[in-house]
Structures are given as C-alpha cells and as structure tokens.
Design an enzyme around this catalytic site. Structure first.
Site, PDB file in Angstrom:
ATOM      1  N   GLY A  11       0.817  -1.213   0.000  1.00  0.00           N
ATOM      2  CA  GLY A  11       0.000   0.000   0.000  1.00  0.00           C
ATOM      3  C   GLY A  11       0.851   1.263   0.000  1.00  0.00           C
ATOM      4  O   GLY A  11       2.016   1.251   0.383  1.00  0.00           O
ATOM      5  N   ARG A  15      -2.028   8.156   4.134  1.00  0.00           N
ATOM      6  CA  ARG A  15      -2.273   8.979   5.318  1.00  0.00           C
ATOM      7  C   ARG A  15      -0.990   9.451   5.988  1.00  0.00           C
ATOM      8  O   ARG A  15      -1.020  10.306   6.862  1.00  0.00           O
ATOM      9  CB  ARG A  15      -3.154   8.184   6.309  1.00  0.00           C
ATOM     10  N   ASN A 169     -10.058  -5.796  14.657  1.00  0.00           N
ATOM     11  CA  ASN A 169      -9.230  -6.706  13.859  1.00  0.00           C
ATOM     12  C   ASN A 169      -7.812  -6.154  13.767  1.00  0.00           C
ATOM     13  O   ASN A 169      -7.598  -5.044  13.282  1.00  0.00           O
ATOM     14  CB  ASN A 169      -9.848  -6.810  12.454  1.00  0.00           C
ATOM     15  N   ASN A 227      -0.902   4.206  10.596  1.00  0.00           N
ATOM     16  CA  ASN A 227      -1.461   4.778   9.381  1.00  0.00           C
ATOM     17  C   ASN A 227      -1.070   6.240   9.213  1.00  0.00           C
ATOM     18  O   ASN A 227      -1.019   6.744   8.094  1.00  0.00           O
ATOM     19  CB  ASN A 227      -2.990   4.662   9.394  1.00  0.00           C
ATOM     20  N   TYR A 365      41.412  20.381  17.790  1.00  0.00           N
ATOM     21  CA  TYR A 365      40.944  19.591  16.660  1.00  0.00           C
ATOM     22  C   TYR A 365      42.050  18.653  16.230  1.00  0.00           C
ATOM     23  O   TYR A 365      43.180  19.092  15.959  1.00  0.00           O
ATOM     24  CB  TYR A 365      40.542  20.478  15.472  1.00  0.00           C
ATOM     25  N   ASN A 385      44.918  19.851   8.806  1.00  0.00           N
ATOM     26  CA  ASN A 385      45.020  18.676   7.922  1.00  0.00           C
ATOM     27  C   ASN A 385      44.568  18.964   6.503  1.00  0.00           C
ATOM     28  O   ASN A 385      44.746  18.147   5.629  1.00  0.00           O
ATOM     29  CB  ASN A 385      44.199  17.518   8.508  1.00  0.00           C
ATOM     30  N   TYR A 386      44.018  20.122   6.255  1.00  0.00           N
ATOM     31  CA  TYR A 386      43.394  20.390   4.959  1.00  0.00           C
ATOM     32  C   TYR A 386      44.016  21.632   4.343  1.00  0.00           C
ATOM     33  O   TYR A 386      44.068  22.696   4.985  1.00  0.00           O
ATOM     34  CB  TYR A 386      41.892  20.603   5.195  1.00  0.00           C
ATOM     35  N   SER A 404      50.231  24.669  24.191  1.00  0.00           N
ATOM     36  CA  SER A 404      48.948  25.296  23.897  1.00  0.00           C
ATOM     37  C   SER A 404      48.995  26.052  22.575  1.00  0.00           C
ATOM     38  O   SER A 404      50.006  26.672  22.232  1.00  0.00           O
ATOM     39  CB  SER A 404      48.595  26.296  25.001  1.00  0.00           C
TER      40      SER A 404
HETATM   41  C1  UD1 Z   1      -6.740  -3.073   7.670  1.00  0.00           C
HETATM   42  C2  UD1 Z   1      -7.941  -4.024   7.838  1.00  0.00           C
HETATM   43  C3  UD1 Z   1      -8.661  -3.670   9.111  1.00  0.00           C
HETATM   44  C4  UD1 Z   1      -7.733  -3.786  10.275  1.00  0.00           C
HETATM   45  C5  UD1 Z   1      -6.482  -2.931  10.065  1.00  0.00           C
HETATM   46  C6  UD1 Z   1      -5.476  -3.244  11.142  1.00  0.00           C
HETATM   47  C7  UD1 Z   1      -8.673  -4.626   5.594  1.00  0.00           C
HETATM   48  C8  UD1 Z   1      -9.659  -4.423   4.527  1.00  0.00           C
HETATM   49  N1  UD1 Z   1      -8.801  -3.888   6.683  1.00  0.00           N
HETATM   50  O1  UD1 Z   1      -7.221  -1.752   7.513  1.00  0.00           O
HETATM   51  O2  UD1 Z   1      -9.769  -4.538   9.319  1.00  0.00           O
HETATM   52  O3  UD1 Z   1      -8.376  -3.410  11.465  1.00  0.00           O
HETATM   53  O4  UD1 Z   1      -5.886  -3.226   8.789  1.00  0.00           O
HETATM   54  O5  UD1 Z   1      -4.265  -2.638  10.902  1.00  0.00           O
HETATM   55  O6  UD1 Z   1      -7.807  -5.500   5.456  1.00  0.00           O
HETATM   56  N2  UD1 Z   1      -1.809  -3.376   1.465  1.00  0.00           N
HETATM   57  C9  UD1 Z   1      -1.320  -4.017   0.338  1.00  0.00           C
HETATM   58  N3  UD1 Z   1      -2.021  -3.895  -0.838  1.00  0.00           N
HETATM   59  C10 UD1 Z   1      -3.157  -3.187  -0.941  1.00  0.00           C
HETATM   60  C11 UD1 Z   1      -3.656  -2.550   0.218  1.00  0.00           C
HETATM   61  C12 UD1 Z   1      -2.962  -2.657   1.414  1.00  0.00           C
HETATM   62  O7  UD1 Z   1      -0.286  -4.661   0.382  1.00  0.00           O
HETATM   63  O8  UD1 Z   1      -3.715  -3.143  -2.034  1.00  0.00           O
HETATM   64  C13 UD1 Z   1      -1.062  -3.490   2.705  1.00  0.00           C
HETATM   65  C14 UD1 Z   1      -0.599  -2.141   3.244  1.00  0.00           C
HETATM   66  O9  UD1 Z   1       0.714  -1.840   2.790  1.00  0.00           O
HETATM   67  C15 UD1 Z   1      -0.624  -2.351   4.762  1.00  0.00           C
HETATM   68  C16 UD1 Z   1      -1.692  -3.420   4.948  1.00  0.00           C
HETATM   69  O10 UD1 Z   1      -1.902  -4.025   3.699  1.00  0.00           O
HETATM   70  O11 UD1 Z   1       0.608  -2.841   5.235  1.00  0.00           O
HETATM   71  C17 UD1 Z   1      -2.996  -2.828   5.478  1.00  0.00           C
HETATM   72  O12 UD1 Z   1      -3.480  -1.831   4.611  1.00  0.00           O
HETATM   73  P1  UD1 Z   1      -4.153  -0.511   5.159  1.00  0.00           P
HETATM   74  O13 UD1 Z   1      -4.614   0.300   4.020  1.00  0.00           O
HETATM   75  O14 UD1 Z   1      -3.274   0.130   6.152  1.00  0.00           O
HETATM   76  O15 UD1 Z   1      -5.457  -1.140   5.882  1.00  0.00           O
HETATM   77  P2  UD1 Z   1      -6.261  -0.515   7.081  1.00  0.00           P
HETATM   78  O16 UD1 Z   1      -7.135   0.569   6.592  1.00  0.00           O
HETATM   79  O17 UD1 Z   1      -5.335  -0.198   8.192  1.00  0.00           O
HETATM   80 CA    CA Z   2      -3.143  -0.075   8.443  1.00  0.00          CA
END
Ligand code: UD1
Ligand code: CA
Length: 461
Positions: A11, A15, A169, A227, A365, A385-386, A404
C-alpha cells in the site's frame, strides 16, 4: 503444521503524507517493515513472502535477502494482495499466516499463540483481535449472541451500532491454505473503496459453516498499527518503553527512562548508568559500568568498559576501556581512542588514533592523525590537515608534549618525546626529543639541552 508467512506491504500509506513508502519509515532507528520480517523469521525457517507494490524497489533494497517478493500492481486492496502471493507459496504449505507490515509491535509470542489456537481448534480462519476504546479506524469484530465471530466490518461500512464495538481486527490471521486459495477469487470489490477486502473472507467462512476463531491480544500496545505520523509517534513511544525495560531488566540503570532513547540494535553492558536526554543510535555497543549523559548522542560507535561520555556527540567512533569524553566534545567517523584517553571539553577528533593515556583537555581539533601513548595535547592545539584541496596526515609519537595553541601543518611528524612551545606553527617534522617553538617553528635539538645557546637550528623557512 506446514506454515508460510505472507506480509502485506504494497500500500501507498497515503495517510502518512510522505514521499517515503510508509513501511520504510523508521521506528527506533530501524525501518518499520523489518520488525514484522524479523518476527516472522522467529516462526518459520522459510523466509516470509513480502507483497510489495508502492515503492517496491526501495522496500526490496532495505529488506534484501530476508524475504521473498511478490509484486502487487495495481494495489486493489488486502484481499487482492494476498491473492498475488499464491504463486510464491509452496503447494505443501497448509497454513498461511497473513500479517501487515504496518503492525511492527506484534511479538512472535502473540503470533505463536494465534497459531496454536488455529491448530488446536482446527479452524478455517483464526484472527488476532484487540480490545481498545479508541478504534483507530480498525475493522470491528462482529460476534453473535453466543459470542461466535460472524464478520469483520470496516469502519467506513459499520452501522452506528457496529461502530461502538470494542473488539478490533489487528489484520493478522491464520488461514487454512487450501480454503484461502479457493475463496480469494470470490471476493467482491467493496462498494465504498472499490478494493478487495481480505476481511470479507470471515463472513464467507461463517456462511459456509466453517470454524472461525478469535484470539484476543494480551497486550493491546502490540496492536499499535501505523497509518499516520501520530500513530508513528505512539508506536515509537511504546517501543521505547519496551526497549528501555529490556535493558533495565538486563542490569542497566536508566535514571529517567522517559528521556532515554535507545534504538533497536544497540547493545549495553550491565551496571552502565544512563542519564537523561541520552540517545544511543544505530549499531552501537556499550561496555559495562559506563556513565553516559546527560545529553550524550552516541551513534554507530563501540565503547569499552568504564567509559564516561558527558554532553557530547560520538559518531562512528571506537573508545577503548576507561576513556572519558566531554562535556561538549565531538568524536567523528574513524576516531579511535585507546584505553584511558582523556578528552575534555570542546574537542573534535576525526579519523584519528589516540594512544593509551593520551590527554586532550581543551579546545582542540585532531583530524587524520596517528598519536602515540601518553601524549599531552595542550589547549587549543590543532592539526591543520586540509590545504583547501587535500587532506594530509599528522603523526605524533609517544610521550610528546604539544604546547597550547600549536598549529601542526600536515603532513608532519612529531618525534618521540618532543615538545612544542605555546603558539608554535609547525611546518616541518620535529626530530625525537627536540623542542620546536615560534612562527614558523624552529627546532632545538634536544629537550634536555633547551636553553643552552648554540644548540638552536633554524628549520622554519
Ligand atoms: C486493515 C484491515 C482492518 C484492520 C487494520 C489493522 C482490511 C480491509 N482492513 O485496515 O480490518 O483493522 O488493517 O491494521 O484489510 N496493502 C497491500 N495492498 C493493498 C492494500 C494494502 O499490500 O492493495 C497493505 C498495506 O501496505 C498495509 C496493509 O496491507 O501494510 C494494510 O493496509 P491498510 O490500508 O493500512 O489497511 P487498514 O485501513 O489499516
Ligand atoms: Ca493499516
């Protein structure tokens, strides 16, 4: 259990409002993604599979051989990301642990517990959950009247009632691998964000009557996902507390842990005392019974036992046993202070060796120099030195006394036991045992003979 770990790191991290990919932002001096990679390697000998996308090349450069890579392009959500990993997972693997690279504080113990519950209950999906009053935008874990998990609802899709749920989660799950691969293609795009949500698999498993389990984290700080930069600072503070507690329990005194900043890869010997506002950074190793700070910054340096560093900056340096530095001194790259060196206030040493017992008390120095044992460097003495184009070396042999305000115009060598007078500007080598004084410095053959007329030789022109 034949396990593979998949880490999502593709991702953009919008943010964070940063040009640097989110997972490369440092935490306690180490790029965020390395924490999860490190934790994964405690669970299985197989390197984890890292799903990369945004900033993929930069992430690869940082993580290197510690992971295998799958590219997700474009990034269509967490469900889509896991789907890309299939080709990299060995067909023998029966359990997949999926976690997110922006959850750096999760410990291997918590993940082991998740795996145990998943195996013991023979679940199709087991999720790591956390109870918090502040939901931080996490998905809510929806349970029924009997406490069975029914679904994960993302914040944007939650009803006002669901939004009050405190169980969240963490984004870390164990999946039955065969079931996962079969069901990932059936995910639908979320109508609000247009992404494929991994979390939609929970309701799918429930609808099929599969077993879905939840394991609550014992320590909610492990779920400080990142985030925004506000989260980054919270995670940094939590990690700092964790690191500081570890060193205190290992016998290191931190006078004020709240203002002591120790990065993840630092090593400290017992009975060392660390005063407030001290930063230990990078690959730094500290011996036993040292006293550091207040106000010391020590980076990529090695300190032997019983060293003292007061209100000084030490970077890329080596201090042997019993060296004391400061207040207000600066050791730079390649500074090597042998046993018992005393370096007082307002000194700077770069790319130089100072032999055992050498003293450099005030306003000096020393650059590109090799200095022997028991040398005294007087207040204000400097190695020039320089020359504006190139750096030149200075050699000062054992037992020399530098008066000194001496300027040593390099390249130059000061022989064993020689002395320089206050304010001497030394442009030529000084033979052992002699005295140099004046501007430019003249040499008197032997120190013993100093003052005897006729022993003087003009070397200054
Ligand atoms: C996600 C969870 C959410 C959870 C939270 C905890 C989903 C839909 N939601 O939300 O339930 O509570 O994490 O941290 O999974 N990433 C990819 N490819 C993508 C999108 C994201 O590799 O296409 C990776 C991002 O780099 C990141 C992770 O997945 O490391 C989570 O993505 P992020 O957008 O931060 O999800 P959250 O909104 O935090
Ligand atoms: Ca996240």
């Amino acid at each position: 259990m034949n396990l593979a770990v998949v880490i999502l790191a593709a991702g953009q991290g919008t943010r964070m409002k940063s040009r640097l990919p989110k997972v490369l932002h440092p935490l306690a001096g180490r790029p965020m993604v390395l924490y999860v990679v490190h934790t994964a390697s405690a669970l299985t000998a197989l390197p984890p599979i890292l799903v990369v996308g945004h900033g993929a090349d930069a992430v690869r450069r940082v993580v290197g051989e510690r992971a295998r890579y799958v590219v997700q392009e474009p990034q269509l959500g967490t469900g889509h990301a896991v789907r890309q990993a299939r080709s990299a997972v060995d067909p023998e693997v029966d359990t997949l642990l999926v976690t997110y690279a922006d959850m750096p504080l999760l410990t291997a113990e918590a993940l082991r517990k998740l795996m145990e519950v998943h195996r013991d209950r023979q679940a199709t999906v087991t999720l790591l959950t956390v109870e918090r009053d502040d939901p931080r935008g996490f998905g809510r874990v929806v349970r029924d009247g009997q406490g069975r998990i029914r679904a994960i609802v993302e914040q944007l899709d939650a009803t006002p009632e669901q939004a009050t749920i405190r169980e969240l989660n963490t984004g870390t799950y164990c999946f039955d691998a065969a079931w996962l691969w079969e069901h990932l293609p059936h995910l639908r795009r979320n109508p609000v964000k247009g992404e494929y949500y991994l979390t939609d698999l929970i309701a799918m498993a429930v609808a099929e009557g599969r077993r879905v389990e939840g394991v609550p984290l014992e320590d909610p700080t492990e779920a400080l996902g990142i985030n925004t930069r506000v989260h980054l600072a919270e995670a940094e503070a939590a990690l700092r507390r964790r690191i500081n507690e570890r060193w205190m329990l290992a016998g290191v005194t931190l006078v004020d842990p709240d203002t002591t900043y120790i990065e993840a890869d630092v090593v400290i010997g017992p009975d060392t005392v660390i005063y407030p506002h001290t930063h230990l950074q990078g690959e730094t190793r500290i011996g036993v019974e040292c006293r550091l700070g207040p106000n010391a910054i020590i980076r990529d340096s090695t300190l032997g036992d019983r060293c003292i560093v007061l209100a000084s900056v030490v970077e890329g340096a080596t201090l042997e046993e019993g060296v004391d530095v400061g207040p207000f001194s600066h050791l730079r790259k390649g500074a090597h202070l042998a046993r018992g060196v005393h370096m007082g206030n307002f000194g700077e040493v770069k790319n130089s060796y100072l032999g055992p017992g050498t003293k450099m008390g005030h306003f000096s120095y020393v650059g590109d120099a090799t200095i022997g044992a028991n040398v005294n460097i007087g207040a204000g003495a400097i190695t020039c030195n320089y020359d504006g184009e190139r750096k030149h070396p200075t050699v000062i042999e054992d037992g020399v006394f530098i008066g000194s305000d001496t300027m040593l115009v390099a390249p130059v060598r000061v022989g064993k036991g020689a002395r320089t007078g206050a304010g001497a500007v030394v442009t030529r080598d000084i033979p052992p045992g002699s005295l140099a004084y004046g501007v430019p410095a003249r040499v008197r053959r032997s120190v013993e003979g100093a003052g005897a007329p006729g022993s003087e030789e003009d070397r200054g022109s």
